[in-house]
Design an enzyme around this catalytic site. Sequence first.
Site, PDB file in Angstrom:
ATOM      1  N   GLU A  48       0.825  -1.208   0.000  1.00  0.00           N
ATOM      2  CA  GLU A  48       0.000   0.000   0.000  1.00  0.00           C
ATOM      3  C   GLU A  48       0.860   1.260   0.000  1.00  0.00           C
ATOM      4  OE1 GLU A  48      -3.081   0.400  -0.520  1.00  0.00           O
ATOM      5  OE2 GLU A  48      -3.694  -1.705  -0.474  1.00  0.00           O
ATOM      6  N   CYS A 201     -14.147  -0.024 -14.732  1.00  0.00           N
ATOM      7  CA  CYS A 201     -14.672   1.329 -14.517  1.00  0.00           C
ATOM      8  C   CYS A 201     -13.511   2.326 -14.594  1.00  0.00           C
ATOM      9  CB  CYS A 201     -15.382   1.401 -13.162  1.00  0.00           C
ATOM     10  SG  CYS A 201     -16.439   2.859 -12.952  1.00  0.00           S
ATOM     11  N   CYS A 208     -18.655  -0.516 -19.634  1.00  0.00           N
ATOM     12  CA  CYS A 208     -19.883  -0.702 -18.862  1.00  0.00           C
ATOM     13  C   CYS A 208     -20.579  -2.031 -19.187  1.00  0.00           C
ATOM     14  CB  CYS A 208     -20.838   0.455 -19.106  1.00  0.00           C
ATOM     15  SG  CYS A 208     -20.204   2.053 -18.507  1.00  0.00           S
ATOM     16  N   CYS A 211     -19.459  -4.627 -16.760  1.00  0.00           N
ATOM     17  CA  CYS A 211     -19.418  -4.265 -15.345  1.00  0.00           C
ATOM     18  C   CYS A 211     -20.428  -5.066 -14.531  1.00  0.00           C
ATOM     19  CB  CYS A 211     -19.706  -2.774 -15.183  1.00  0.00           C
ATOM     20  SG  CYS A 211     -19.625  -2.229 -13.466  1.00  0.00           S
ATOM     21  N   CYS A 217     -26.001   1.051 -11.574  1.00  0.00           N
ATOM     22  CA  CYS A 217     -25.237   2.272 -11.823  1.00  0.00           C
ATOM     23  C   CYS A 217     -26.101   3.376 -12.431  1.00  0.00           C
ATOM     24  CB  CYS A 217     -24.060   1.962 -12.739  1.00  0.00           C
ATOM     25  SG  CYS A 217     -22.993   3.382 -13.036  1.00  0.00           S
TER      26      CYS A 217
END
Length: 351
Positions: A48, A201, A208, A211, A217
Site C-alpha cells: 500500500e 470502470c 460498462c 461491469c 449504476c
Amino acid sequence: MRDGDESAAGTALLAWYDRAARVMPWRVGPAERAAGARPDPYRVWLSEVMLQQTTVAAVRDYFRRFTERWPRVEDLAAAEDAEVMAEWAGLGYYARARNLLKCARAVAQDHGGRFPDTAEGLRALPGIGPYTAAAIAAIAHDEPATVVDGNVERVVARLWAIETPLPAAKPELTALAARLTPPQRPGDHAQAMMDLGATICTPRKPVCALCPLRLFCAAAARSIADTLPRKIPKPEKPTRAGFAYVALDPSGGVLLERRPEKGLLGGTLGFPGSDWVEAPSPTPPLAAEWTEAPIEVRHTFTHFHLRLRVMVARAEGDGFTPRAAFRPGDLPTLMRKVWDAAQSVEWPQGQ
C-alpha cells in the site's frame, strides 16, 4: 444507485471478484482466503505504501526485491537507511521511503513486530494516513473499514451519478462508499472495488457492458459514466530551472552528495546542484573547468516542471565515490537523467 440496493450490489461485486481478481505478489486471492490463508499485514502495508501515486506495474519488481531482501518487518527495521533509499530509487516520492523505515522501526520496537489490528491503531504509526490504515485493517484484519482511493471514488461517483466535482465531492463519496462496505469480507470488497476501477470502470472509456454493477449504476443508466467524476481543472504547472554538476576525479570517481532529509528527493544520493528556481545562479561545488552538456535534463514533479543544465568537469577533492562503488541504478530517476546527459560529453580518454 437506489437506496436499498447496496447489499445486492455488494454481493454482485464479490461474485465478480471471486472470478476475476487480479493476481498480485502481495495479495491473498479469494480462493486462497476461502481455503483459510491470511494476508500478512507487513506485505499489505508495504504494498500500500509503494502503490501510493504509482501504478501496479511499476511496483511489482520493487515489492519482490524488498520482500526478498527484507522478508519481515524486523528485517526492514534493521536495514541501513542508505540501503533502503537505494532499493527505492526510481519509485519516486522519497518521503514514503523515509516514513517506511520510521514505521518499520516503530512496529519492531514498540509493537513487538506486530502491526496493530485496527485502523485507529494503525493511524498512530509514522507515515500511515487514513487510507492506508483502512486498507491494512480491512485487507489484513477483516475490519469493515471504508477504503477510498481514486479508483473507489470513480466507481462510487458513477454508481450514484454524483456530479459535484472533486475534491469537493470527497466527503460525500466517502460516505457513500461506507454504505457499500459490508461487515463480511471487507478486505475482499475493498480489493474488488479497486480492481473494478482499474480494469472496467476506468477513467476513460469504461467498459460498462462488462461491469458487474451495471444494473445498479445511475451514471450508466444516464449514459454519462465517462464524464464522471467531474474535476476542477488543475492550474498549469510552473517551470523551474537549475544547474547540476557531474565531476570525475583522475581515477574515475564520481562526486556525489546526499540530499537533506526534508524536501524533494530527501535523503537520496545525487549530484551537487543549484537551487531550483525561476532564474538560478551557477553554484559549482568546486573550482574546475566546467563544460555544459549539450542535453538539457527535463523532469516533472507533482507541482512543477524542472529543467536542468548539466555541467561536467574533471576535478580533485573530497566527496568522490570510487567508480567501482558507483551504481547509477541506485540514483533517483532525475539523477539518472543527469548522469545520462553527462555521458553526451566526450570525457578525456580513460575516464
